[in-house]
Write a protein that holds these residues in place. Structure first.
Motif, PDB file in Angstrom:
ATOM      1  N   HIS A  46      -7.726  -0.842   4.057  1.00 24.37           N
ATOM      2  CA  HIS A  46      -8.498  -1.912   4.706  1.00 24.37           C
ATOM      3  C   HIS A  46      -9.979  -1.524   4.777  1.00 24.37           C
ATOM      4  O   HIS A  46     -10.862  -2.315   4.447  1.00 24.37           O
ATOM      5  N   THR A  79       0.824  -1.205   0.000  1.00 21.80           N
ATOM      6  CA  THR A  79       0.000   0.000   0.000  1.00 21.80           C
ATOM      7  C   THR A  79       0.860   1.258   0.000  1.00 21.80           C
ATOM      8  O   THR A  79       2.061   1.198   0.283  1.00 21.80           O
ATOM      9  N   GLU A  99      -2.483   1.949   5.096  1.00 18.13           N
ATOM     10  CA  GLU A  99      -2.926   0.575   5.329  1.00 18.13           C
ATOM     11  C   GLU A  99      -4.339   0.509   5.903  1.00 18.13           C
ATOM     12  O   GLU A  99      -5.178  -0.250   5.410  1.00 18.13           O
ATOM     13  N   PRO A 150      -0.077  -0.014  11.981  1.00 16.59           N
ATOM     14  CA  PRO A 150       0.003  -1.342  11.372  1.00 16.59           C
ATOM     15  C   PRO A 150       1.252  -2.099  11.845  1.00 16.59           C
ATOM     16  O   PRO A 150       2.323  -1.502  11.982  1.00 16.59           O
ATOM     17  N   CYS A 167      -5.781  -6.186   8.439  1.00 14.49           N
ATOM     18  CA  CYS A 167      -4.747  -5.197   8.717  1.00 14.49           C
ATOM     19  C   CYS A 167      -4.350  -5.354  10.181  1.00 14.49           C
ATOM     20  O   CYS A 167      -4.981  -4.761  11.062  1.00 14.49           O
ATOM     21  N   SER A 215       3.010  -0.582   5.353  1.00 15.01           N
ATOM     22  CA  SER A 215       2.799  -0.627   3.892  1.00 15.01           C
ATOM     23  C   SER A 215       2.334  -1.981   3.365  1.00 15.01           C
ATOM     24  O   SER A 215       2.336  -2.198   2.158  1.00 15.01           O
ATOM     25  N   TYR A 216       1.922  -2.899   4.244  1.00 12.11           N
ATOM     26  CA  TYR A 216       1.419  -4.200   3.804  1.00 12.11           C
ATOM     27  C   TYR A 216       0.033  -4.457   4.378  1.00 12.11           C
ATOM     28  O   TYR A 216      -0.292  -4.036   5.479  1.00 12.11           O
ATOM     29  N   LEU A 217      -0.746  -5.186   3.612  1.00 17.85           N
ATOM     30  CA  LEU A 217      -2.109  -5.536   3.980  1.00 17.85           C
ATOM     31  C   LEU A 217      -2.385  -6.924   3.418  1.00 17.85           C
ATOM     32  O   LEU A 217      -1.873  -7.281   2.359  1.00 17.85           O
TER      33      LEU A 217
END
Length: 186
Positions: A30, A21, A26, A61, A42, A65-67
């Motif tokens: 989500h 993301t 994030e 998070p 998330c 930067s990840y989901l």
């Protein structure tokens, strides 16, 4: 933002995939995925953040930067059309698939433990002192001898001899805090 169980007939055709993301987007991504009927996860942690005049608890998070998205191949394009999502994390040219067990493990760890954070494996430096916080050597201090792809080789100095242990670094063996604490299942 805990995981919600899905009906079995829906779950059988879908797989967990990881998306990258925009920075600090994030939670919004989500929310947008949920509003469009897609299932996402998330994982967030609560940290104490210092503001100019006070401390405040904020959610951030666990994986910046990840989901995680739970989609079928047909739904993959809908995910990429969501604002803030840049791309899938790929492995061998295809979206990387996360095992259901790993997603459940992340959710379980977040609901069981406080003070969890992630650090980049590259932050583990040969010669660093760490404290093992889980397993049969919990409370023992160790020195990092070697850092491999998914394991860290530690030496535990006890009774004028060294016990060398290879510790698997995964979501179940979280590295936490300023003092670099490492968990061991051994």
């Amino acid at each position: 933002m805990n995981l919600k169980p899905l009906p079995q007939h829906v779950a059988s055709k879908k797989k967990w995939k990881v998306v990258y993301t925009r920075s600090n987007y994030e939670k919004k991504a989500h929310q947008l995925l949920s509003q469009s009927g897609l299932h996402s996860f998330c994982p967030v942690i609560t940290i104490k953040s210092k503001w100019a005049d006070r401390y405040k608890l904020i959610e951030k998070p666990l994986f910046p930067s990840y989901l995680f998205v739970y989609v079928s191949a047909i739904e993959e394009h809908k995910v990429l059309a969501t604002a803030g999502i840049l791309n899938y994390v790929n492995f061998c040219g295809k979206p990387a698939i996360m095992p259901d067990e790993d997603i459940s493990r992340i959710n379980g760890i977040l609901s069981t433990y406080n003070g969890i954070e992630t650090i980049n494996r590259k932050q583990l430096v040969v010669g660093d002192k760490v404290l093992i916080n889980k397993g049969f050597k919990a409370g023992s201090e160790a020195e990092i001898l070697e850092v491999e792809e998914k394991t860290v080789l530690l030496v535990l100095n006890q009774l004028d001899c060294a016990l060398v242990a290879k510790i698997r670094v995964d979501i179940g063996n979280i590295i936490t805090g300023q003092a670099k604490t490492i968990s061991s299942n051994r």
